[in-house]
Design an enzyme around this catalytic site. Sequence first.
Site, PDB file in Angstrom:
ATOM      1  CG  ASN A 255     119.431  21.089 105.927  1.00  0.00           C
ATOM      2  OD1 ASN A 255     119.383  22.261 105.595  1.00  0.00           O
ATOM      3  ND2 ASN A 255     120.556  20.504 106.310  1.00  0.00           N
TER       4      ASN A 255
ATOM      5  NE  ARG B  21     119.401  30.733  97.677  1.00  0.00           N
ATOM      6  CZ  ARG B  21     118.186  30.226  97.504  1.00  0.00           C
ATOM      7  NH1 ARG B  21     117.142  30.944  97.851  1.00  0.00           N
ATOM      8  NH2 ARG B  21     118.019  29.019  96.997  1.00  0.00           N
TER       9      ARG B  21
ATOM     10  NE  ARG C 182     112.238  25.068  95.084  1.00  0.00           N
ATOM     11  CZ  ARG C 182     112.850  24.296  94.195  1.00  0.00           C
ATOM     12  NH1 ARG C 182     114.101  23.962  94.387  1.00  0.00           N
ATOM     13  NH2 ARG C 182     112.211  23.866  93.129  1.00  0.00           N
TER      14      ARG C 182
ATOM     15  CG  HIS D   7     122.958  29.033  90.612  1.00  0.00           C
ATOM     16  ND1 HIS D   7     124.068  28.265  90.885  1.00  0.00           N
ATOM     17  CD2 HIS D   7     122.286  29.152  91.793  1.00  0.00           C
ATOM     18  CE1 HIS D   7     124.073  27.935  92.169  1.00  0.00           C
ATOM     19  NE2 HIS D   7     123.013  28.456  92.744  1.00  0.00           N
TER      20      HIS D   7
ATOM     21  CE1 TYR E 288     124.945  28.065 101.974  1.00  0.00           C
ATOM     22  CE2 TYR E 288     124.629  29.110 104.121  1.00  0.00           C
ATOM     23  CZ  TYR E 288     124.139  28.363 103.063  1.00  0.00           C
ATOM     24  OH  TYR E 288     122.840  27.914 103.094  1.00  0.00           O
TER      25      TYR E 288
ATOM     26  NE  ARG F  33     126.451  21.219 101.380  1.00  0.00           N
ATOM     27  CZ  ARG F  33     125.876  22.199 100.695  1.00  0.00           C
ATOM     28  NH1 ARG F  33     126.497  23.343 100.563  1.00  0.00           N
ATOM     29  NH2 ARG F  33     124.707  22.036 100.133  1.00  0.00           N
TER      30      ARG F  33
ATOM     31  CG  HIS G 230     127.941  27.033  98.969  1.00  0.00           C
ATOM     32  ND1 HIS G 230     128.038  28.086  98.073  1.00  0.00           N
ATOM     33  CD2 HIS G 230     126.771  26.420  98.693  1.00  0.00           C
ATOM     34  CE1 HIS G 230     126.961  28.116  97.316  1.00  0.00           C
ATOM     35  NE2 HIS G 230     126.183  27.106  97.659  1.00  0.00           N
TER      36      HIS G 230
END
Length: 691
Positions: free
Chosen positions: A41, A367, A397, A427, A460, A556, A584
Amino acid sequence: MKYFNRELSWLSFNDRVLQEALDDEVPLVERLRFLGIYSNNLDEFYRVRVANIKRMIQVGDQKVEGYKGTSEELFEEIRNVVIKQQRKFEHAYASILHKLKLNGIRHYDETTVNDKQKRELKSYFFSSVIHDIVPVLLDKKMPFPRLRDKAIYLAVRMEWDYKRKARFALIEVPNRVSRFYILESEKGKGVILIDDIIRLNLADIFPIFSFDTIEAFTFKFTRDAELNLDDDVSMSFIEKMEKSIKQRKKGEPVRMVYDHRMPQDLLEMLIKSLNLTAGINTIAGGKYHNFKDFMKFPDFGNKEFVYPTYTPVDHPSFHKQHSLIKVILEKDVLLHYPYLRFDHLVDLLREAAIDPKVSSIKINIYRVAQNSQVMNALVNAVRNGKEVTVVLELQARFDEENNLFWSERMKEEGAKVLFGPEHLKIHSKLIQIKRHSDKKEQLITYIGTGNFNERSAQVYTDVGLLTADKKIAQEVHEVFHMMEHVLHNHQFKTLIVSPINARRKYISLINNETKNARKGLPAFIHIKINNLVDPQLIDKLYEASQNGVKIKLLVRGICCLIPGIKGLSQNIEILSVVDRFLEHTRFLVFGNNDKPLYFITSADWMERNLDKRIEVGAPIFDKSIQEQIKLIFAMQWGDREKARIIDKMQKNSYKEASGHEAVIRSQVELQNHYRHLIELKDAEMKQNQLP
């Protein structure tokens, strides 16, 4: 100040991750893995957020949102916070190693292995390691080598006698072999890092030199990860992405973390060669770096070192069903990962691939896994004659190269591959399956909060709605049309779509609660989200709080809203749950005068998600799914083991049980809940089979 600074709030979130590594109740190897998550992170934080602050400093931009000082002062405060966390990190690591030793697992380094172990390690070094090592001698006459961002390096110092100068070299620690090597002896098991195996065999890497001493010190180097897409109209978007990814590897230096024992002459040489400034973008640390590798630390076959194995269960509606499509045509289904099987989604795509009544499948990808079952199911659909459209986000990213690979693969298979507009990231998480039955068109639609990635779905928490609702389906069809034909005049009455109506819709929903509170009617807002940053929506929540709306937020990560300020946010409470699974899931519940409105969404409340991305949120109409969301929120809000209080001081204090309140760990309770539902389903099916 009305807002927390987002960078400092993010560091507070990462401190919550670090708390898990310090928690004696967390299994030992899992604590090491939390150190790995913390480290990974922090690397990304420096590559993205701190790099952005450095650019602000360079252009003289002094205004920083949610911060009283200048960008230079914020940079210094970030550094001070990170150094404090580094001390906690080192303490956690030492504590874990000590407890591993008490459990019969020793941590060896090059100074503590015995002669027999040295022979074993030398044999391993020559058979599996040395051929991947390329030592680079550092000479003033030669340009300094370009360092890779995610690599670990050993800075080597060789010294002859006091009259002669030292010679320096660099070794990139190879990543083809595991970072960890397990040693076994009569006394038990142990582990040694490949860094120390290399240190143990340094003399064999430089056999042509004679020296009195040779030492190696670990350091890690971080670059600016911003992609700069140039405006060359002669280049395609893919060409621009490929060029920009290559340029990222040459980004400006942001940080170097190094072994604090590194000799001064070696340190000064590195700082100068890397164009860094001592004490500004350099941080002294322990002997080992790139702790992200510790996410793969071995468990030595000891079940007590890791979390109990959890196997996702079937959704009760899909349990032992042959056709998922038939189920969805009859009722809405909400999948909740990782408690429920992500495989349901893959199974749906596989079913659609061979269903003669299915004519087309559309999906948008942000992703996916490298060996993606989702993408392979789509390949199968193409080969079965279905029209498959894949909208791929090339600017996800750190996943750009993987997405470029899949774009080429899907094109080769015959799918229609689109990328969306350059200036607007996509997204959302959408699938739409078109089917014809009895000359009627049927649209099976999926709207989710997380990526179509079976690997991340194991760790997640996310939800995904499967529905045949015509209003939702028609508007999702419009979203795909928007992706394919760039933005034009779209109107959405059912869905919440960024950048079209999301901001306006959320403001309207908050205003409605404020209006009800002013009238003395029941009014509340419950939100579960990853990041809360947008000033306009925060101000609206403040206004609602001032008018008596009771607001509960599960956040979160970053939270720029400051709760508990008298006259401003005294009616706002915020908790953050950090546990085994990464929270998430995003959903929202508005009281609406005792007729609650439920929504799920792919968007956080950040300017980029509301105004600069295509995001999709959907209402939940099904009463049983509304109850499911209500239960998830209640369990998380009632967590008294892993919930932290977000307060004015960002202390990350644990929410403790009071009075007769039960001590609940929400993620464990949810596991038990979904298991119980399957047990009930099995009992019901068994009862129905009785004569």
